[in-house]
Design a protein around this motif. Structure first.
Motif, short mmCIF file in Angstrom:
data_model
loop_
_atom_site.label_atom_id
_atom_site.label_comp_id
_atom_site.label_asym_id
_atom_site.label_seq_id
_atom_site.Cartn_x
_atom_site.Cartn_y
_atom_site.Cartn_z
N PRO A 149 13.52 3.61 3.82
CA PRO A 149 12.40 3.99 4.69
C PRO A 149 12.66 5.27 5.50
O PRO A 149 11.74 5.79 6.12
CB PRO A 149 12.26 2.79 5.61
CG PRO A 149 13.64 2.21 5.66
CD PRO A 149 14.24 2.43 4.31
N MET A 150 13.90 5.76 5.53
CA MET A 150 14.20 6.95 6.31
C MET A 150 14.18 8.22 5.46
O MET A 150 13.76 9.27 5.90
CB MET A 150 15.56 6.81 7.00
CG MET A 150 15.64 5.69 8.01
SD MET A 150 14.50 5.89 9.38
CE MET A 150 15.31 7.20 10.30
N TYR B 230 9.46 6.78 7.03
CA TYR B 230 8.26 5.93 7.01
C TYR B 230 8.32 4.85 8.07
O TYR B 230 7.65 3.83 7.97
CB TYR B 230 8.12 5.30 5.62
CG TYR B 230 8.29 6.31 4.51
CD1 TYR B 230 7.24 7.15 4.14
CD2 TYR B 230 9.52 6.49 3.88
CE1 TYR B 230 7.40 8.12 3.17
CE2 TYR B 230 9.69 7.45 2.90
CZ TYR B 230 8.64 8.26 2.55
OH TYR B 230 8.80 9.22 1.59
N ARG C 210 12.18 20.44 6.72
CA ARG C 210 12.22 20.58 5.27
C ARG C 210 11.44 21.83 4.85
O ARG C 210 11.90 22.62 4.05
CB ARG C 210 11.61 19.33 4.63
CG ARG C 210 12.50 18.70 3.57
CD ARG C 210 11.88 17.43 3.05
NE ARG C 210 12.24 16.30 3.86
CZ ARG C 210 11.40 15.35 4.28
NH1 ARG C 210 10.13 15.40 3.95
NH2 ARG C 210 11.83 14.34 4.99
N MET D 39 5.63 -1.55 0.81
CA MET D 39 5.27 -2.15 2.10
C MET D 39 3.89 -1.70 2.55
O MET D 39 3.27 -0.83 1.95
CB MET D 39 6.32 -1.79 3.14
CG MET D 39 6.51 -0.31 3.35
SD MET D 39 7.79 -0.06 4.60
CE MET D 39 7.57 1.66 4.98
N SER E 38 0.82 -1.21 0.00
CA SER E 38 0.00 0.00 0.00
C SER E 38 0.85 1.26 0.00
O SER E 38 0.35 2.36 -0.16
CB SER E 38 -0.95 0.00 1.21
OG SER E 38 -0.22 -0.11 2.39
N GLN E 39 2.18 1.10 0.18
CA GLN E 39 3.07 2.26 0.14
C GLN E 39 4.21 1.95 -0.82
O GLN E 39 4.81 0.88 -0.74
CB GLN E 39 3.66 2.48 1.54
CG GLN E 39 3.28 3.81 2.13
CD GLN E 39 4.02 4.12 3.43
OE1 GLN E 39 4.21 5.28 3.72
NE2 GLN E 39 4.38 3.14 4.21
N THR F 29 2.66 2.53 7.16
CA THR F 29 3.27 2.70 8.47
C THR F 29 2.16 2.90 9.50
O THR F 29 1.29 3.74 9.30
CB THR F 29 4.18 3.94 8.47
OG1 THR F 29 4.96 3.92 7.28
CG2 THR F 29 5.07 3.98 9.69
N GLY G 171 13.61 8.05 1.76
CA GLY G 171 13.09 7.83 0.41
C GLY G 171 11.92 8.74 0.07
O GLY G 171 11.42 9.49 0.90
N SER H 174 8.09 9.01 -1.19
CA SER H 174 6.83 8.30 -1.28
C SER H 174 6.16 8.69 -2.59
O SER H 174 6.01 9.87 -2.88
CB SER H 174 5.97 8.69 -0.08
OG SER H 174 4.72 8.09 -0.15
N VAL H 175 5.78 7.71 -3.37
CA VAL H 175 5.26 7.95 -4.71
C VAL H 175 3.88 7.32 -4.81
O VAL H 175 3.64 6.29 -4.19
CB VAL H 175 6.25 7.33 -5.74
CG1 VAL H 175 5.66 7.30 -7.11
CG2 VAL H 175 7.57 8.07 -5.72
N VAL I 232 -0.59 5.07 -1.27
CA VAL I 232 -0.77 6.22 -0.39
C VAL I 232 0.56 6.96 -0.28
O VAL I 232 1.63 6.36 -0.40
CB VAL I 232 -1.25 5.82 1.02
CG1 VAL I 232 -2.64 5.26 0.97
CG2 VAL I 232 -0.30 4.84 1.66
N ARG I 233 0.49 8.25 -0.05
CA ARG I 233 1.72 9.04 0.01
C ARG I 233 1.88 9.66 1.40
O ARG I 233 0.95 10.23 1.94
CB ARG I 233 1.66 10.13 -1.05
CG ARG I 233 3.01 10.46 -1.61
CD ARG I 233 2.88 10.99 -3.00
NE ARG I 233 2.37 12.36 -2.97
CZ ARG I 233 2.27 13.11 -4.07
NH1 ARG I 233 2.63 12.65 -5.24
NH2 ARG I 233 1.79 14.33 -3.98
N HIS I 234 3.08 9.51 1.97
CA HIS I 234 3.38 10.12 3.26
C HIS I 234 4.69 10.88 3.15
O HIS I 234 5.35 10.84 2.12
CB HIS I 234 3.48 9.06 4.35
CG HIS I 234 2.20 8.36 4.64
ND1 HIS I 234 1.16 8.98 5.28
CD2 HIS I 234 1.77 7.11 4.33
CE1 HIS I 234 0.15 8.14 5.38
NE2 HIS I 234 0.49 7.00 4.80
N GLU I 235 5.08 11.52 4.26
CA GLU I 235 6.38 12.20 4.29
C GLU I 235 7.40 11.29 4.98
O GLU I 235 7.07 10.60 5.93
CB GLU I 235 6.26 13.50 5.08
CG GLU I 235 5.56 14.59 4.29
CD GLU I 235 6.46 15.77 4.01
OE1 GLU I 235 7.68 15.56 3.79
OE2 GLU I 235 5.96 16.90 4.01
N ALA I 236 8.65 11.33 4.49
CA ALA I 236 9.72 10.55 5.12
C ALA I 236 9.98 11.09 6.53
O ALA I 236 9.80 12.27 6.78
CB ALA I 236 10.99 10.64 4.28
#
Lengths: 506, 350
Positions: A340-341, B10, A435, A363, A333-334, A366, A343, A345-346, B4-8
């Motif tokens: 994972p730190m 993760y 950021r 994966m 779903s991700q 979260t 990367g 997210s697309v 789904v899209r999130h912010e790093a």
């Protein structure tokens, strides 16, 4: 062969994270077959996007230059296989989190016909360093550790500095990612060959190959090849497995015990850092004349059926690669391009693998840690910060938009490693907030620069008007003086002439 | 396929404020049980009263501030305040005294400053000081610790409850019969009466090293504190700082004048030193935030505790020491900023 050494500097903070690497290192690197369609973004690197030099409908060969460097900083793009250019259009890319950016789309003919090569490539050590650097520029090589800085320009910059060490970064500290590990296991000779080319090009006579302690096979293989090469300039260094020891500045600090100056580069203190994958890519280009058209990528996470490392052509879409490794599982779903730190997210698997793609992590979502609450100043974030910032204070100033304090507390030194997020008991998305704050600081700086330029223009204009006025007045005064000196008759003459002019006009 | 899209990053955070606060409460359980063993069930009544009023204060203030009371209650911080206040109070304390402290701590010291995370002062200590100023007489009544060898009257469960609810003792009991001076009080008045340390320490209520009952509460508080250290809920800097700040002057003074200065063990186990070092001063919100700053903050508290005990008007000085150092926190934080990697000695970007 020299034994791995431990005499290391210290890194502040950091985290020991669950590695999740063994699931992808169990199998050897597999080659993904050439897909039906390749999508090649023209902006795969830091700097200006490359300029396409092929037209729609044109037939291109594997390894053919299809977009050249445009501007001062950039890298060329080569066709990853043979086929027809069908379009140059916006396509979802990982760099922009799945938003579209210009890409060259090639429909492959499956023949994989290469461009004609020079019969035999000259041995690198017969080439003068500057010729070698020029040659690297044309290979389309960028930093493969994830930063994708054009390698040739990084090397050019380095030639202006006094260099003591070449550091080959094989640390790969982020969880899940194992592409450098398997690359070192399977292609240690190429990695070390690349190191020798780099040392020759930059006249460096010491190279540390730095590997994290959780990669014994890679270490063993490197040591074997080093014994064969018998090159005493090459030295293995083992570093403890702590995230983020693989960050460029952190690696330099660990190995040399020197701090990279804030807003400076490792070359300022005599170190040039290159990823092991980049070194292998340089070797492939200089030795085998193959430009950067493929790379090793880790496809992993509980969202894919068979996690593994693959060698895929640049431009293969994530959908095609995942298909190759047996498709998705129900946990997919991700989709994260990178680790994972840090990367990206697309939102779609239509994005292509690019030079930067060291990992495709698919994966389950979260788990939500619960709502974000106020900072309780526990200071755990400061304890883990590898740059020794005080994230709790930075957060406070970021909320208050206090640019001056943000600068003096070192916001611009933040490497966005994400350690502070993980230990925050209040679940504050610190890295994301930093950021944003960095973006605002940049905006403010731009605004200031614009204001300065506007003021300079305004002042220059005022000065010009003032000068013109003064000149006119001087001219008038001169004429008056002239007339007075000529006497009343001359004045009468002038007045008469003026009168005449007026009548003529009427 | 869509994702789904999130912010790093993760990776889910590992820590949680509610769980931290819960563990602080667990860590206090052994000390609480020993408290009840030595000083009777009054501690439990105080804890209940303090909890009720801390929670009530939290709910009311969150309502007034237009926020969700459930969100504030779910972090357990109000209960930690209640527990610390209960530990600070004598086991015989009328409910309105406890309630005043609890409400002041939560309403004024916590929520009027912006709630959890924004309070400058430690709420429990602010509440305690208000009691100290408003109801000093109630803080003098400490029941005698359970000990077989001296003559004292023991209050039953119901008699204790009666005192908590009404503030009056049963007809059969008098204050003098049930209460004793605390070790710190006894020390202070003993020294004022020109007795020597040896004479004072010979009193049965002085216990083995820091006061009968008190020393065991201290021991088990330390057990809880070490557990928090192991669990990394607290870091070592503040407890060590408090220890250094208090024990160093205590030792020096003891060596200089052993007749008129109690030794370091008495200071360590007498009064609320250990509770302060592990549970009160370590409140992260009102403490300094950098490691070096926390050491200085702890040392400051230790020195102030010693100074107040030795030269001040009060027997113990924990609450004032903590509140005074709370005020110094912004300055400490500013002056102890760590060296940022890559910056030169002046803290400037080169």
């Amino acid at each position: 062969m020299s034994a791995p050494t431990y005499d290391l500097g210290k890194l502040h903070g950091g985290l020991r994270l669950d590695a999740h690497k063994s699931q992808s290192t169990a199998r050897p690197i597999m080659d993904v077959p050439v897909p039906g369609q390749l999508v090649l973004p023209i902006g795969q690197h830091v700097g200006d996007p490359a300029q396409p030099i092929v037209g729609i409908g044109e037939y291109v060969l594997k390894g053919q230059l299809i977009a050249e460097v445009h501007g001062t900083l950039g890298a060329p793009v080569h066709a990853s296989s043979s086929g027809k250019v069908v379009s140059i259009e916006p396509w979802p890319v990982a760099r922009r989190f799945g938003e579209p950016a210009p890409c060259i789309v090639i429909e492959c003919d499956g023949k994989d016909r290469p461009v004609e090569l020079a019969e035999i490539a000259p041995a690198f050590d017969e080439l003068p360093p500057d010729v070698l650097l020029q040659k690297i520029l044309h290979g389309g090589i960028v930093g493969l550790g994830g930063a994708v800085f054009p390698t040739a320009q990084k090397l050019m910059q380095a030639t202006t500095c006094d260099l003591d060490y070449l550091l080959l970064n094989g640390v790969e500290c982020e969880p899940y990612i194992s592409c450098d590990d398997v690359l070192m296991r399977e292609r240690a000779a190429e990695v070390l060959g690349g190191a020798q080319i780099l040392m020759h090009a930059l006249s460096i006579d010491r190279c540390y190959i730095v590997v994290e302690s959780d990669k014994p096979e890679a270490l063993h293989r490197l040591a074997e090849v080093m014994a064969e090469l018998d090159d005493e300039r090459l030295v293995l260094k083992l570093v403890p497995t702590i995230y983020p020891s693989g960050g460029e500045d952190q690696l330099v600090q660990l190995v040399t015990n020197l701090e990279v100056p804030s807003a400076g580069l490792p070359t300022d203190i005599g170190c040039l850092v290159q990823n092991v994958g980049t070194a292998a890519a340089i070797y492939d280009w200089i030795h085998d004349q193959e430009p950067l058209i493929s790379r090793v990528t880790t496809i992993t996470g509980n969202g894919v059926a068979a996690p593994m490392n693959v060698r895929a052509r640049i431009g293969t879409t994530v959908a095609d690669v995942v298909n190759f490794v047996g498709g998705y599982t129900e946990h997919a779903s991700q989709l994260i391009m990178g680790g994972p730190m840090t990367g990206k997210s697309v939102n779609t698997d239509r994005v292509p693998l690019v030079k930067a793609t060291n990992c495709v992590l698919i994966m389950s979502e979260t788990p939500s840690p619960g709502p974000e609450i106020a900072c309780i100043r526990c200071g755990e974030c400061a304890a883990v910060c590898p740059v020794q910032l005080l994230p709790q204070q930075l957060f406070w100033y970021a909320c208050a938009d206090d640019e001056k304090s943000l600068r003096s507390y070192g916001l611009t030194d933040c490497i966005e490693c994400g350690c502070c997020d993980l230990v925050c008991p209040s679940h504050i998305p610190l890295t994301a907030d930093f950021r944003k704050a960095k973006g605002r600081i940049r905006e403010l700086a731009d605004e200031k620069a614009r204001a300065v330029r506007a003021r300079q223009r305004f002042e220059a204009r005022n000065e010009r008007l003032e000068r013109d006025k003064r000149q006119r007045e001087q001219e008038l005064a001169r004429q008056k003086k002239h007339a007075k000196a000529a006497g009343p008759a001359a004045i009468a003459e002038i007045l008469k002439r003026k009168q005449q002019q007026k009548e003529d006009e009427d | 396929m869509k994702f789904v899209r999130h912010e790093a990053p993760y990776v889910a955070p590992v820590a949680d404020v509610a769980s931290m606060m819960r563990q602080v409460l667990f860590a206090l359980v052994p000390a609480g049980l020993v408290h009840v063993w030595y000083f009777g069930p009054g501690f439990i009544f105080n804890l209940i009263v303090a909890s009720i009023f801390c929670i009530a204060g939290e709910v009311i203030m969150m309502r007034i501030r237009g926020r969700s009371p459930a969100k504030a209650l779910s972090d357990y911080s109000a209960l930690v305040t209640a527990a610390l206040l209960a530990f600070a109070l004598p086991s015989l304390t009328p409910w309105w005294v406890t309630a005043t402290g609890a409400l002041f701590g939560i309403v004024v010291a916590k929520h009027l400053y912006g709630g959890l995370g924004f309070n400058v002062f430690n709420p429990a200590m602010a509440g305690y000081v208000v009691i100290l100023v408003a109801f000093p007489m109630y803080l003098n009544v400490w029941v005698a610790p359970r000990m077989g060898d001296i003559d004292y009257q023991y209050l039953s469960f119901l008699q204790t409850l009666g005192y908590t609810l009404t503030g009056t003792l049963p007809d059969s009991a008098t204050i003098d019969a049930i209460s004793r001076a605390t070790p710190l009080d006894a020390m202070k008045s003993g020294l004022n009466n020109m007795r020597t340390i040896a004479e004072i320490r010979a009193l049965p209520l002085m216990g083995d090293f820091g006061g009968r009952g008190w020393e065991w509460i201290g021991n088990l508080t330390a057990v809880g504190g070490f557990w928090l250290l192991i669990r990394k809920i607290i870091r070592w800097h503040i407890p060590v700082g408090v220890g250094i700040g208090l024990l160093l002057p205590a030792t020096i003074m003891y060596l200089v004048g052993p007749d008129s200065n109690p030794g370091p063990t008495f200071h360590l186990f007498g009064g609320a030193t250990i509770l302060c070092a592990f549970f009160i001063a370590t409140d992260p919100v009102s403490a300094a935030t950098s490691p070096k700053g926390r050491l200085i903050y702890g040392i400051g508290i230790g020195i102030l505790i010693y100074a107040i005990r030795r030269w001040g008007a009060y027997a113990d000085g924990v609450a004032f020491a903590v509140l005074l150092m709370n005020m110094a926190v912004p300055a400490i934080d500013y002056l102890t900023r760590p060296h940022i990697v890559g910056h030169d000695e002046q803290g400037q970007q080169p």
